[in-house]
Design a protein around this motif. Sequence first.
Motif, PDB file in Angstrom:
ATOM      1  N   ASP A  89      85.038  50.107  40.451  1.00 33.80           N
ATOM      2  CA  ASP A  89      83.826  49.646  41.126  1.00 33.80           C
ATOM      3  C   ASP A  89      83.598  48.167  40.873  1.00 33.80           C
ATOM      4  N   GLU A  90      83.212  47.450  41.916  1.00 37.16           N
ATOM      5  CA  GLU A  90      82.891  46.039  41.777  1.00 37.16           C
ATOM      6  C   GLU A  90      81.418  45.869  41.434  1.00 37.16           C
ATOM      7  N   THR A  91      81.118  44.784  40.734  1.00 34.10           N
ATOM      8  CA  THR A  91      79.743  44.459  40.393  1.00 34.10           C
ATOM      9  C   THR A  91      79.260  43.374  41.337  1.00 34.10           C
ATOM     10  N   TYR A 132      72.346  45.948  36.067  1.00 34.46           N
ATOM     11  CA  TYR A 132      71.678  47.152  36.553  1.00 34.46           C
ATOM     12  C   TYR A 132      72.748  48.097  37.096  1.00 34.46           C
ATOM     13  N   GLU A 133      72.612  49.365  36.754  1.00 32.35           N
ATOM     14  CA  GLU A 133      73.615  50.343  37.201  1.00 32.35           C
ATOM     15  C   GLU A 133      72.922  51.609  37.680  1.00 32.35           C
ATOM     16  N   VAL A 173      80.231  64.862  42.231  1.00 35.08           N
ATOM     17  CA  VAL A 173      80.933  63.827  41.481  1.00 35.08           C
ATOM     18  C   VAL A 173      79.909  62.762  41.111  1.00 35.08           C
ATOM     19  N   THR A 174      80.327  61.812  40.287  1.00 33.87           N
ATOM     20  CA  THR A 174      79.440  60.720  39.890  1.00 33.87           C
ATOM     21  C   THR A 174      79.959  59.415  40.476  1.00 33.87           C
ATOM     22  N   ALA A 175      79.076  58.731  41.179  1.00 36.80           N
ATOM     23  CA  ALA A 175      79.402  57.420  41.737  1.00 36.80           C
ATOM     24  C   ALA A 175      78.518  56.370  41.066  1.00 36.80           C
ATOM     25  N   PHE A 176      78.973  55.130  41.100  1.00 37.52           N
ATOM     26  CA  PHE A 176      78.248  54.058  40.419  1.00 37.52           C
ATOM     27  C   PHE A 176      78.011  52.890  41.369  1.00 37.52           C
ATOM     28  N   LYS A 177      76.849  52.290  41.265  1.00 40.52           N
ATOM     29  CA  LYS A 177      76.549  51.027  41.926  1.00 40.52           C
ATOM     30  C   LYS A 177      76.084  50.066  40.842  1.00 40.52           C
ATOM     31  N   ARG A 178      76.766  48.917  40.742  1.00 45.73           N
ATOM     32  CA  ARG A 178      76.466  47.969  39.664  1.00 45.73           C
ATOM     33  C   ARG A 178      76.041  46.626  40.250  1.00 45.73           C
ATOM     34  N   PHE A 179      75.046  46.046  39.610  1.00 45.83           N
ATOM     35  CA  PHE A 179      74.512  44.754  40.055  1.00 45.83           C
ATOM     36  C   PHE A 179      74.311  43.846  38.847  1.00 45.83           C
TER      37      PHE A 179
END
Length: 271
Positions: A23-25, A107-108, A115-121
């Motif tokens: 995942d990209e931030t 922030y995540e 499933v688990t997905a992630f969004k990172r900032f």
Amino acid sequence: MPIRIRCASILLMFCGVFGGELDETETILVMKGDSVSLHTGLGEVNREMQIMWMFGPEKANTLIAEIHSMIVSIYDSYEELKDRVQMSQRTGSLTIRNTSISHSGLYEAQIMTTVTAFKRFHVIVHAPVSFPVIENSSLVSDCQMDDGGFPCAVLCSAENGPGVSLSWYKDGERLNQTSGPDLNFPLSVLLEIKERSKDVYQCVAANPISNKTTPFSFQEHCPQHTDSSRFCGSTEIAIRLVVSMLMGVATVALVIYDVRSGGGVNEVFQC
């Protein structure tokens, strides 16, 4: 579904379950005092979803908001974010109101279904830069020959801050620039000018989201350039020296004459 797409999907799901290494931030720059919204990318949250928002200045390890079974919970686990966080019940997106410098960090969003997905900032909050202040650093005397030195030198200063730089520009072209990691000390940059010209000089303070400019004025900062009678060339200096010498000779001759004629020296200087 093509095989390569199916494999990519399986790989992304695998990475999500075990930490989402691929995942990209996303980096977001914010002006201090503005609001910022961090989007999950979901069209709509359903009851089977659980979304947890984590935050930390360097690592997202503190739970600040959550939605579970369509119920939104906001936590006061991070004092600086207290009463400034909102979470959308429809999309799970997070909004921080009236941001301050202390809200900068990671922030995540952990989006959990099967499933688990992630969004990172990575949020960086910048304060607006201050207006640069131009002050005289040194001035030549009222009568000075041009010996290759600088008749006028001015110092431009501005408050320091994250990502702040201070620059001098001449006709839109940058002459020099400075920045500093120690935010406790202001930034300063010197400009030296040899002679008056039609060039336009500006001092600019800037950071990634704002900039402010203070123009340089010969009239204000180099007044000796605006009055030619105050700046002497070599011919005028020579004339002044000759006049001073003649006045000195005349004074001495007057004193000698007065003494020989019987007057006292003190009488000569009586007014």
